[in-house]
Design an enzyme around this catalytic site. Structure first.
Site, PDB file in Angstrom:
ATOM      1  N   LYS A 121       0.814  -1.212   0.000  1.00 11.71           N
ATOM      2  CA  LYS A 121       0.000   0.000   0.000  1.00 11.71           C
ATOM      3  C   LYS A 121       0.848   1.262   0.000  1.00 11.71           C
ATOM      4  O   LYS A 121       0.403   2.323  -0.435  1.00 11.71           O
ATOM      5  CB  LYS A 121      -0.964  -0.002   1.194  1.00 11.71           C
ATOM      6  CG  LYS A 121      -2.003  -1.111   1.077  1.00 11.71           C
ATOM      7  CD  LYS A 121      -3.292  -0.816   1.811  1.00 11.71           C
ATOM      8  CE  LYS A 121      -4.327  -1.868   1.433  1.00 11.71           C
ATOM      9  NZ  LYS A 121      -5.594  -1.752   2.092  1.00 11.71           N
ATOM     10  N   LYS A 170      -5.117 -10.225  -6.237  1.00 12.04           N
ATOM     11  CA  LYS A 170      -6.374 -10.422  -5.514  1.00 12.04           C
ATOM     12  C   LYS A 170      -7.382  -9.351  -5.909  1.00 12.04           C
ATOM     13  O   LYS A 170      -7.008  -8.220  -6.236  1.00 12.04           O
ATOM     14  CB  LYS A 170      -6.150 -10.428  -3.992  1.00 12.04           C
ATOM     15  CG  LYS A 170      -5.858  -9.093  -3.368  1.00 12.04           C
ATOM     16  CD  LYS A 170      -6.091  -9.111  -1.841  1.00 12.04           C
ATOM     17  CE  LYS A 170      -6.088  -7.667  -1.314  1.00 12.04           C
ATOM     18  NZ  LYS A 170      -6.686  -7.456  -0.030  1.00 12.04           N
ATOM     19  N   LYS A 183     -10.630  -3.307  -4.184  1.00 11.43           N
ATOM     20  CA  LYS A 183     -11.253  -2.060  -4.640  1.00 11.43           C
ATOM     21  C   LYS A 183     -10.197  -1.034  -5.010  1.00 11.43           C
ATOM     22  O   LYS A 183     -10.487  -0.042  -5.651  1.00 11.43           O
ATOM     23  CB  LYS A 183     -12.201  -1.502  -3.593  1.00 11.43           C
ATOM     24  CG  LYS A 183     -11.627  -1.352  -2.213  1.00 11.43           C
ATOM     25  CD  LYS A 183     -12.668  -1.700  -1.164  1.00 11.43           C
ATOM     26  CE  LYS A 183     -12.005  -1.873   0.189  1.00 11.43           C
ATOM     27  NZ  LYS A 183     -12.680  -2.754   1.085  1.00 11.43           N
TER      28      LYS A 183
HETATM   29  P1  ATP Z   1      -9.061  -4.220  -0.550  1.00 12.97           P
HETATM   30  O1  ATP Z   1      -7.844  -4.971  -0.955  1.00 12.97           O
HETATM   31  O2  ATP Z   1     -10.194  -4.452  -1.464  1.00 12.97           O
HETATM   32  O3  ATP Z   1      -8.766  -2.742  -0.334  1.00 12.97           O
HETATM   33  P2  ATP Z   1      -8.705  -4.949   2.119  1.00 12.97           P
HETATM   34  O4  ATP Z   1      -8.220  -6.343   2.289  1.00 12.97           O
HETATM   35  O5  ATP Z   1      -7.674  -3.909   2.164  1.00 12.97           O
HETATM   36  O6  ATP Z   1      -9.580  -4.826   0.828  1.00 12.97           O
HETATM   37  P3  ATP Z   1     -10.972  -4.928   3.999  1.00 12.97           P
HETATM   38  O7  ATP Z   1     -12.063  -4.307   3.253  1.00 12.97           O
HETATM   39  O8  ATP Z   1     -10.838  -4.480   5.398  1.00 12.97           O
HETATM   40  O9  ATP Z   1      -9.605  -4.560   3.332  1.00 12.97           O
HETATM   41  O10 ATP Z   1     -11.090  -6.509   3.985  1.00 12.97           O
HETATM   42  C1  ATP Z   1     -12.064  -7.158   4.733  1.00 12.97           C
HETATM   43  C2  ATP Z   1     -11.905  -8.643   4.602  1.00 12.97           C
HETATM   44  O11 ATP Z   1     -11.989  -9.042   3.236  1.00 12.97           O
HETATM   45  C3  ATP Z   1     -10.589  -9.196   5.137  1.00 12.97           C
HETATM   46  O12 ATP Z   1     -10.849 -10.318   5.960  1.00 12.97           O
HETATM   47  C4  ATP Z   1      -9.831  -9.625   3.893  1.00 12.97           C
HETATM   48  O13 ATP Z   1      -9.001 -10.729   4.136  1.00 12.97           O
HETATM   49  C5  ATP Z   1     -10.961  -9.995   2.966  1.00 12.97           C
HETATM   50  N1  ATP Z   1     -10.589  -9.866   1.547  1.00 12.97           N
HETATM   51  C6  ATP Z   1     -10.223  -8.737   0.899  1.00 12.97           C
HETATM   52  N2  ATP Z   1      -9.965  -8.987  -0.409  1.00 12.97           N
HETATM   53  C7  ATP Z   1     -10.189 -10.325  -0.582  1.00 12.97           C
HETATM   54  C8  ATP Z   1     -10.116 -11.207  -1.725  1.00 12.97           C
HETATM   55  N3  ATP Z   1      -9.765 -10.769  -2.931  1.00 12.97           N
HETATM   56  N4  ATP Z   1     -10.416 -12.521  -1.551  1.00 12.97           N
HETATM   57  C9  ATP Z   1     -10.790 -12.989  -0.336  1.00 12.97           C
HETATM   58  N5  ATP Z   1     -10.867 -12.212   0.781  1.00 12.97           N
HETATM   59  C10 ATP Z   1     -10.577 -10.897   0.659  1.00 12.97           C
END
Ligand code: ATP
Ligand code: LTN
Length: 326
Positions: free
Chosen positions: A109, A190, A193
């Site tokens: 990030k 992965k 967003k």
């Molecule tokens: P992003 O990468 O979309 O910004 P993030 O992981 O930073 O998302 P959160 O929105 O807090 O942040 O994630 C909430 C939950 O979703 C966490 O338990 C994370 O492990 C899960 N998660 C996020 N992206 C994925 C994915 N592509 N596949 C499975 N689980 C995911």
């Protein structure tokens, strides 16, 4: 058995968040299950202050629409309990620069940013505080959070070693399928967003046409057979995980059913199943956001329930760490 997990209100929720985390939370609800909208974590990256409160309420609404029942579990907003920041400071005195430097999320990030906040670096310690503040046994998260839960365990064990048995050391719970939903346009990354384009990321609130378009334009692999093979067929394997997640059917059954149907027919089936699964969530969400006062009241009640658990744990930690009782 206490369960704790959190989600950031940093954007619209997508299928990765839902299948990797939220849909499992729904099945783990009971009176000792605690779910948190982690708004303080969302401040660690550049964000729009005018939108954060609204996003926080909307994220809570979507969690309820997806099946969390505030009467059966505790659902609250992180910043409503200052105890999270208090414990985070105490744990920062136990965590080390070296271990935070090894966190891949911080590196990912922070990459390409002109300046990186201190909070992005200490983010995993606040996450450890979230978890440890509730004497948590199990943390249901997607695969990307593995490293943060390991850090939480290390910090808890070190704290206990120094100050005596005080903190419960949690385990992560990673679902067998859906733990790592990939970007539809780039199945090596992965679903997120924060990806460069939104074409590979299906949002829970996307309308039926958008969902169908995104899934039908998903990149697929060479060959024609629908098979689960992460190495040779990452695109098709990802679609199989998604179909399994929304239908509850095993991947092996789905692969057998669509083996020779051709990619086009298979993609249409995935799109239809996702649209069908999301429709009731979207209509419940529309009802819930129509009554923001009711949502705020639910979250205030959730914060009261969370406080009742968090306060005695924090008091125990402060005493163990040698702080003078107030
Ligand atoms: P992003 O990468 O979309 O910004 P993030 O992981 O930073 O998302 P959160 O929105 O807090 O942040 O994630 C909430 C939950 O979703 C966490 O338990 C994370 O492990 C899960 N998660 C996020 N992206 C994925 C994915 N592509 N596949 C499975 N689980 C995911
Ligand atoms: N870091 C997590 C969100 C998060 C979390 C938590 C998850 C913050 N605190 C406590 C589980 C338990 C993420 O980015 N997905």
């Amino acid at each position: 058995m206490r369960v704790f997990s959190g989600i950031q209100p940093s954007g619209e929720m997508h299928l990765g968040n839902y299948l990797g985390a939220v849909s499992n939370w729904v099945g783990m609800q009971h009176e000792d299950a605690v779910f948190c909208v982690v708004d303080l974590h969302a401040m660690s990256m550049p964000y729009d202050a005018a939108e954060l409160a609204d996003r926080t309420v909307r994220t809570a609404a979507l969690l309820i629409a997806a099946g969390l029942d505030p009467d059966r579990c505790t659902l609250f907003v992180q910043s409503h309990l200052p105890e999270h920041c208090e414990l985070s400071w105490i744990l920062q005195c136990t965590a080390t620069m070296g271990e935070l430097n090894r966190m891949t999320q911080f590196k990912d990030k922070g990459r390409g940013q002109e300046s990186v906040s201190t909070a992005l670096f200490t983010y995993p310690v606040l996450q450890a505080a979230d978890i440890l503040l509730y004497d948590t046994d199990q943390v249901p998260v997607g695969d990307d959070q593995r490293q943060h839960i390991e850090l939480t365990r290390d910090v808890a064990q070190r704290f206990n070693g120094r100050y005596g048995d005080t903190l419960v050391v949690p385990e992560h719970v990673i679902p067998p399928t859906g733990a790592r939903i990939m970007d539809l346009q780039n199945p090596q990354a992965k679903m997120s967003k924060s990806a460069d384009t939104s074409a590979g990321c299906v949002l829970l609130l996307d309308d039926a046409r958008t969902v169908t378009k995104k899934i039908k334009s998903a990149v697929t692999d060479s060959g024609r057979e629908v098979e689960h093979d992460l190495e040779a067929k990452p695109g098709i394997s990802n679609l199989l995980s998604i179909l399994s997640g929304v239908t509850g059917r095993p991947i092996a059954d789905l692969a057998a059913e669509y083996h020779t149907s051709g990619y086009g027919t298979f993609k249409s089936a995935v799109a239809d199943a996702v649209v069908e699964h999301l429709a009731p969530i979207q209509s419940r969400y529309a009802e819930l956001v129509g009554d923001p006062a009711q949502l705020r009241a639910l979250l205030a009640h959730g914060a009261d329930k969370a406080r009742a658990v968090a306060r005695p744990v924090l008091a125990r930690v402060k005493t163990a760490a040698g702080l003078l009782a107030g």
